[in-house]
Design an enzyme around this catalytic site. Sequence first.
Site, PDB file in Angstrom:
ATOM      1  N   GLU A 186       0.845  -1.197   0.000  1.00 38.42           N
ATOM      2  CA  GLU A 186       0.000   0.000   0.000  1.00 38.42           C
ATOM      3  C   GLU A 186       0.883   1.251   0.000  1.00 38.42           C
ATOM      4  O   GLU A 186       1.914   1.311   0.681  1.00 38.42           O
ATOM      5  CB  GLU A 186      -0.878  -0.039   1.259  1.00 38.42           C
TER       6      GLU A 186
ATOM      7  N   LYS B 133      -8.706   4.001  -2.660  1.00 39.03           N
ATOM      8  CA  LYS B 133      -9.259   3.484  -1.403  1.00 39.03           C
ATOM      9  C   LYS B 133     -10.573   4.192  -1.074  1.00 39.03           C
ATOM     10  O   LYS B 133     -10.638   5.425  -1.043  1.00 39.03           O
ATOM     11  CB  LYS B 133      -8.243   3.673  -0.274  1.00 39.03           C
TER      12      LYS B 133
ATOM     13  N   CYS C 255      -5.606  -2.429   2.162  1.00 44.54           N
ATOM     14  CA  CYS C 255      -5.575  -2.505   3.621  1.00 44.54           C
ATOM     15  C   CYS C 255      -6.962  -2.739   4.225  1.00 44.54           C
ATOM     16  O   CYS C 255      -7.617  -3.717   3.909  1.00 44.54           O
ATOM     17  CB  CYS C 255      -4.928  -1.236   4.175  1.00 44.54           C
TER      18      CYS C 255
END
Length: 325
Positions: free
Chosen positions: A46, A130, A164
Amino acid sequence: MEFPKFKAATVQTSPVFLDVEKTVDKAVSIITEAASNGAKLIAFPEVFVAGYPYWNWIMTPVQGSKWYEELYRNSVDVSGPDMQKIYDAAKEFDIHIVIGINERGESYGEIYNTNLIIDNLGNLIGKHRKLVPTWAEKLTWTSGDGSSLKVYKTDIGPIGTLACGENTNTLARFTLLSLGELIHVANYISLPVAPPDYDMAEAIKIRAAAHSFEGKLFTVVSCSTISKEIMQRLKPDVPNVEELLTRKNSAFSGFIGPNGTTIGTPLIDDEGIVYAEIDLAKCIQPKQMHDILGHYNRFDIFDLRVNVAPTSKIRFVDGFNNLGG
């Protein structure tokens, strides 16, 4: 019908903190090594380019403000020159790449936590932003939207990715499954400042196993580490930074198969590259028992609606309050 077989690689390492050029060079070096060992897919952590905002967790927002500005200066435009070396490496070494970046938005201060999907011809075929920055991350990143919730068809199979904590988002994961995902890339950062009873490495493994078992697919996990260089950069503002950012079982990288079990030996905390042989034909048999996209679901009962329209910041309406003028 063909079911691709290929060798995949996943990376567990740290970036060159807040240095785009050196981090890109490090990524290219790793890509070169993985390709020389026969890998056709490689996953990076990430926001690997070029670092995670650890200051959000160990400083006040006021103290972290200068670091936010430095992160913005080291965010990248996906179509700009900063990332071209990675695109070129994908083509040169005939390898697919999924890599996390800090993507610069259109407004000063607008940064996205973005995963890039690059094919083996060097084409940027997709990017996923994200959807929900986790906890203290909201001090840094702007939320993505449904337009980037996609699965990408490639020579090695259909690839999807989440970053994540959003790998805990059941509806996001189901959306990717429903779009035909068979290779899932889940990338993470090491987070030693989690609550004392939280085993980050085990939590990462559980999420990956859940997605693989539910969807009967392969999950590739890549997690970053926290280098001494990162801690030294932050130490002037946080004298006890080593204590805060050092804890065992904070990073997990490896592979999970369609039955939910680990393939080979994963990396826990240590840096390196892990390899696995991926055979998408192995996704077939497990679906005989549980195919939540087919016979093992009730779509007459359940109905998931996903808004894939890009977020619009403004709408101009011609003549909206034109009262006869």
